[in-house]
Design an enzyme around this catalytic site. Sequence first.
Site, PDB file in Angstrom:
ATOM      1  N   PHE A 130      61.821 102.467   4.068  1.00  0.00           N
ATOM      2  CA  PHE A 130      60.932 102.817   2.950  1.00  0.00           C
ATOM      3  C   PHE A 130      60.505 104.262   3.178  1.00  0.00           C
ATOM      4  O   PHE A 130      59.867 104.557   4.203  1.00  0.00           O
ATOM      5  CB  PHE A 130      59.742 101.859   3.037  1.00  0.00           C
ATOM      6  CG  PHE A 130      58.667 101.979   2.000  1.00  0.00           C
ATOM      7  CD1 PHE A 130      58.779 101.319   0.780  1.00  0.00           C
ATOM      8  CD2 PHE A 130      57.488 102.683   2.260  1.00  0.00           C
ATOM      9  CE1 PHE A 130      57.748 101.363  -0.161  1.00  0.00           C
ATOM     10  CE2 PHE A 130      56.461 102.737   1.331  1.00  0.00           C
ATOM     11  CZ  PHE A 130      56.588 102.076   0.115  1.00  0.00           C
ATOM     12  N   ALA A 131      60.883 105.182   2.282  1.00  0.00           N
ATOM     13  CA  ALA A 131      60.637 106.609   2.539  1.00  0.00           C
ATOM     14  C   ALA A 131      59.665 107.172   1.505  1.00  0.00           C
ATOM     15  O   ALA A 131      60.063 107.584   0.414  1.00  0.00           O
ATOM     16  CB  ALA A 131      61.961 107.373   2.526  1.00  0.00           C
ATOM     17  N   ALA A 137      52.356 115.205   2.270  1.00  0.00           N
ATOM     18  CA  ALA A 137      51.851 114.123   1.419  1.00  0.00           C
ATOM     19  C   ALA A 137      52.008 112.783   2.133  1.00  0.00           C
ATOM     20  O   ALA A 137      53.042 112.135   2.038  1.00  0.00           O
ATOM     21  CB  ALA A 137      52.587 114.104   0.081  1.00  0.00           C
ATOM     22  N   GLY A 138      50.969 112.423   2.884  1.00  0.00           N
ATOM     23  CA  GLY A 138      50.989 111.127   3.571  1.00  0.00           C
ATOM     24  C   GLY A 138      50.041 110.190   2.844  1.00  0.00           C
ATOM     25  O   GLY A 138      50.456 109.282   2.121  1.00  0.00           O
ATOM     26  N   GLN A 343      39.620  96.908  29.507  1.00  0.00           N
ATOM     27  CA  GLN A 343      38.449  97.085  30.367  1.00  0.00           C
ATOM     28  C   GLN A 343      38.329  95.902  31.333  1.00  0.00           C
ATOM     29  O   GLN A 343      38.017  96.077  32.504  1.00  0.00           O
ATOM     30  CB  GLN A 343      37.200  97.200  29.475  1.00  0.00           C
ATOM     31  CG  GLN A 343      35.989  97.775  30.156  1.00  0.00           C
ATOM     32  CD  GLN A 343      36.123  99.261  30.464  1.00  0.00           C
ATOM     33  OE1 GLN A 343      37.002  99.938  29.942  1.00  0.00           O
ATOM     34  NE2 GLN A 343      35.272  99.750  31.346  1.00  0.00           N
ATOM     35  N   GLY A 346      40.617  96.337  34.138  1.00  0.00           N
ATOM     36  CA  GLY A 346      40.313  97.437  35.053  1.00  0.00           C
ATOM     37  C   GLY A 346      41.535  98.313  35.268  1.00  0.00           C
ATOM     38  O   GLY A 346      42.326  98.529  34.336  1.00  0.00           O
ATOM     39  N   GLY A 347      41.724  98.778  36.512  1.00  0.00           N
ATOM     40  CA  GLY A 347      42.817  99.702  36.828  1.00  0.00           C
ATOM     41  C   GLY A 347      44.184  99.147  36.457  1.00  0.00           C
ATOM     42  O   GLY A 347      45.081  99.882  36.022  1.00  0.00           O
ATOM     43  N   GLU A 370      50.908 102.879   6.385  1.00  0.00           N
ATOM     44  CA  GLU A 370      50.661 102.109   5.150  1.00  0.00           C
ATOM     45  C   GLU A 370      49.216 102.258   4.653  1.00  0.00           C
ATOM     46  O   GLU A 370      48.608 101.304   4.175  1.00  0.00           O
ATOM     47  CB  GLU A 370      51.062 100.638   5.323  1.00  0.00           C
ATOM     48  CG  GLU A 370      52.569 100.504   5.313  1.00  0.00           C
ATOM     49  CD  GLU A 370      53.046  99.084   5.428  1.00  0.00           C
ATOM     50  OE1 GLU A 370      52.539  98.217   4.701  1.00  0.00           O
ATOM     51  OE2 GLU A 370      53.946  98.833   6.241  1.00  0.00           O
ATOM     52  N   GLU A 374      40.778 105.276   6.443  1.00  0.00           N
ATOM     53  CA  GLU A 374      39.985 106.082   5.495  1.00  0.00           C
ATOM     54  C   GLU A 374      40.502 105.870   4.065  1.00  0.00           C
ATOM     55  O   GLU A 374      39.707 105.845   3.116  1.00  0.00           O
ATOM     56  CB  GLU A 374      40.077 107.572   5.872  1.00  0.00           C
ATOM     57  CG  GLU A 374      39.403 107.937   7.188  1.00  0.00           C
ATOM     58  CD  GLU A 374      40.134 107.446   8.445  1.00  0.00           C
ATOM     59  OE1 GLU A 374      41.288 106.981   8.352  1.00  0.00           O
ATOM     60  OE2 GLU A 374      39.523 107.506   9.528  1.00  0.00           O
TER      61      GLU A 374
HETATM   62  N1  COS Z   1      49.043  98.518  -8.074  1.00  0.00           N
HETATM   63  C1  COS Z   1      49.414  98.931  -9.305  1.00  0.00           C
HETATM   64  N2  COS Z   1      48.981 100.106  -9.831  1.00  0.00           N
HETATM   65  C2  COS Z   1      48.157 100.874  -9.088  1.00  0.00           C
HETATM   66  C3  COS Z   1      47.729 100.495  -7.796  1.00  0.00           C
HETATM   67  C4  COS Z   1      48.200  99.242  -7.292  1.00  0.00           C
HETATM   68  N3  COS Z   1      47.824  98.828  -6.083  1.00  0.00           N
HETATM   69  N4  COS Z   1      46.906 101.427  -7.301  1.00  0.00           N
HETATM   70  C5  COS Z   1      46.810 102.374  -8.249  1.00  0.00           C
HETATM   71  N5  COS Z   1      47.568 102.032  -9.320  1.00  0.00           N
HETATM   72  C6  COS Z   1      47.685 102.768 -10.573  1.00  0.00           C
HETATM   73  C7  COS Z   1      46.278 103.101 -11.074  1.00  0.00           C
HETATM   74  O1  COS Z   1      45.755 102.053 -11.848  1.00  0.00           O
HETATM   75  C8  COS Z   1      46.523 104.347 -11.882  1.00  0.00           C
HETATM   76  O2  COS Z   1      47.035 104.018 -13.160  1.00  0.00           O
HETATM   77  P1  COS Z   1      46.108 104.231 -14.475  1.00  0.00           P
HETATM   78  O3  COS Z   1      45.782 105.702 -14.470  1.00  0.00           O
HETATM   79  O4  COS Z   1      46.994 103.793 -15.589  1.00  0.00           O
HETATM   80  O5  COS Z   1      44.901 103.383 -14.248  1.00  0.00           O
HETATM   81  C9  COS Z   1      47.653 105.058 -11.149  1.00  0.00           C
HETATM   82  O6  COS Z   1      48.298 104.043 -10.365  1.00  0.00           O
HETATM   83  C10 COS Z   1      47.135 106.152 -10.239  1.00  0.00           C
HETATM   84  O7  COS Z   1      46.176 105.596  -9.358  1.00  0.00           O
HETATM   85  P2  COS Z   1      45.027 106.465  -8.673  1.00  0.00           P
HETATM   86  O8  COS Z   1      44.323 107.271  -9.717  1.00  0.00           O
HETATM   87  O9  COS Z   1      44.209 105.556  -7.812  1.00  0.00           O
HETATM   88  O10 COS Z   1      45.901 107.486  -7.806  1.00  0.00           O
HETATM   89  P3  COS Z   1      45.495 108.397  -6.608  1.00  0.00           P
HETATM   90  O11 COS Z   1      46.488 109.458  -6.463  1.00  0.00           O
HETATM   91  O12 COS Z   1      44.065 108.818  -6.727  1.00  0.00           O
HETATM   92  O13 COS Z   1      45.648 107.347  -5.391  1.00  0.00           O
HETATM   93  C11 COS Z   1      45.303 106.548  -3.137  1.00  0.00           C
HETATM   94  C12 COS Z   1      44.981 107.557  -4.243  1.00  0.00           C
HETATM   95  C13 COS Z   1      44.591 107.062  -1.919  1.00  0.00           C
HETATM   96  C14 COS Z   1      44.750 105.182  -3.509  1.00  0.00           C
HETATM   97  C15 COS Z   1      46.834 106.390  -2.921  1.00  0.00           C
HETATM   98  O14 COS Z   1      47.445 107.668  -2.874  1.00  0.00           O
HETATM   99  C16 COS Z   1      47.175 105.657  -1.633  1.00  0.00           C
HETATM  100  O15 COS Z   1      47.122 104.426  -1.545  1.00  0.00           O
HETATM  101  N6  COS Z   1      47.541 106.403  -0.566  1.00  0.00           N
HETATM  102  C17 COS Z   1      47.972 105.862   0.705  1.00  0.00           C
HETATM  103  C18 COS Z   1      49.423 105.768   0.693  1.00  0.00           C
HETATM  104  C19 COS Z   1      49.973 105.223   1.937  1.00  0.00           C
HETATM  105  O16 COS Z   1      49.772 104.060   2.217  1.00  0.00           O
HETATM  106  N7  COS Z   1      50.694 106.071   2.668  1.00  0.00           N
HETATM  107  C20 COS Z   1      51.366 105.670   3.834  1.00  0.00           C
HETATM  108  C21 COS Z   1      52.847 105.727   3.574  1.00  0.00           C
HETATM  109  S1  COS Z   1      53.653 104.228   3.735  1.00  0.00           S
HETATM  110  S2  COS Z   1      53.883 104.076   5.656  1.00  0.00           S
END
Ligand code: COS
Length: 401
Positions: A130-131, A137-138, A343, A346-347, A370, A374
């Site tokens: 899954f990429a 952008a993480g 803990q 210990g060692g 995932e 935060e």
């Molecule tokens: N299922 C379906 N739709 C979703 C959803 C979900 N779980 N979460 C959000 N959406 C939809 C929202 O409803 C929104 O659509 P509408 O504008 O029509 O309502 C759209 O997607 C955009 O959502 P949002 O405004 O929340 O987008 P953001 O960019 O603000 O999202 C977070 C921010 C932080 C929530 C998101 O980027 C995230 O989850 N990041 C972490 C990603 C991650 O896990 N990275 C690790 C990589 S995998 S190892």
Amino acid sequence: MIDASFLSWPFFEDRHRRFAEVLASWAEKEVSLVVDHHDVDASCRRLVRRLGEGGWLKAVVPQAYGGLYPAFDVRTLCLARETLAYRDGLADFAFAMQGLGTGPITLFGSEELKSRYLPPVARGEAIAAFALSEPEAGSDVAAMSTTATPDGPDHVRLDGAKTWISNGGIADHYVVFARSGEAPGAKGLSAYVVDAETPGLTVQERIDVIAPHPLATLRFEGCRLPLSQRVGGPGEGFKVAMGTLDVFRSTVGAAALGFARRAMDEALSHASSRKLFGAPLSDLQMTQGALADMATGVDAAALLVYRAAWTKDQGAERVTREAAMAKMQATETAQAVIDRAMQIFGGLGVTKGVKVEELYREIRALRIYEGATEVQKIVIARELLKMLEGQRAATSRTAAE
Ligand code: COS
């Protein structure tokens, strides 16, 4: 597992209890035969094959494509990850990535993609990945810059980089998310299945981490794909990613539980056999306090994980809030439980080759991947605010009637 009483909770049916028990004895016999933490690529290849031969990977695909149930049974996925993580982090990793790497196809893919990619993954004959993450952008998925540009009427070309990609370098195919440009931000992304041998895809760098597993940075340069490789509609990539993470975030919490339960068991047996001041360590009230806190934390986390899994299995369309709570609480609790186990040791606890030392390294990434803790907090708070908004709108509608 010293305390497996959670299996009698009402979240489960008998088929779940049987699954967990049979998998636990399979893993006890099989996993150590194929895992060598000094050669993670070969270990993961062997694990995927053995998990496939054992029939365990059927849990990650639907019945119509060689799987166990008509759709994802999240409780089964969680029990599998918890049970495998209890035994070994790489065994959990190999199982989990087969699910996450094909989750977008299962949930949003065309018939053609499902029939081509899912059966070999369920048999353990193909490795999935899954990429999503990029160097810039993480957590902020919508900021990704890998592009999918139209190339003729039926093709796109991918250009950019993806990093911290689990199974990078050993996967047979990747689900890759890219900016396809239908709209700015989250509404302009699409997902594609990319075969590992597609020209233009290269493994730029392998990444070594504190709990080693196959991990890499991938480079896409003019990587040309037919549009039939797209998962979901154009511009639906964000929804595909988030919908997949809604299922798999609970399972990350389950893996953390497996690590925490193992640390708990290691600590219990060490504390009851190690003598200190002429008595077992477990006679000391401070040790008892630690064990009590650890056990309570584990049960609280397990309740959240299986609440999220059960809610999804009951047909909830979204479990965004429940899955975020489960992932956050279970990973943070597991880190604390493992730290306390260390803990108690210990060692000996910080000595290489001792299980709690391995667990201490294994758990750390789960608080990040995932969706870091935060990010889960942002997700939970937004869901609550949405509920409030919905309630206010309903109240003003009623008042207007
Ligand atoms: N299922 C379906 N739709 C979703 C959803 C979900 N779980 N979460 C959000 N959406 C939809 C929202 O409803 C929104 O659509 P509408 O504008 O029509 O309502 C759209 O997607 C955009 O959502 P949002 O405004 O929340 O987008 P953001 O960019 O603000 O999202 C977070 C921010 C932080 C929530 C998101 O980027 C995230 O989850 N990041 C972490 C990603 C991650 O896990 N990275 C690790 C990589 S995998 S190892």
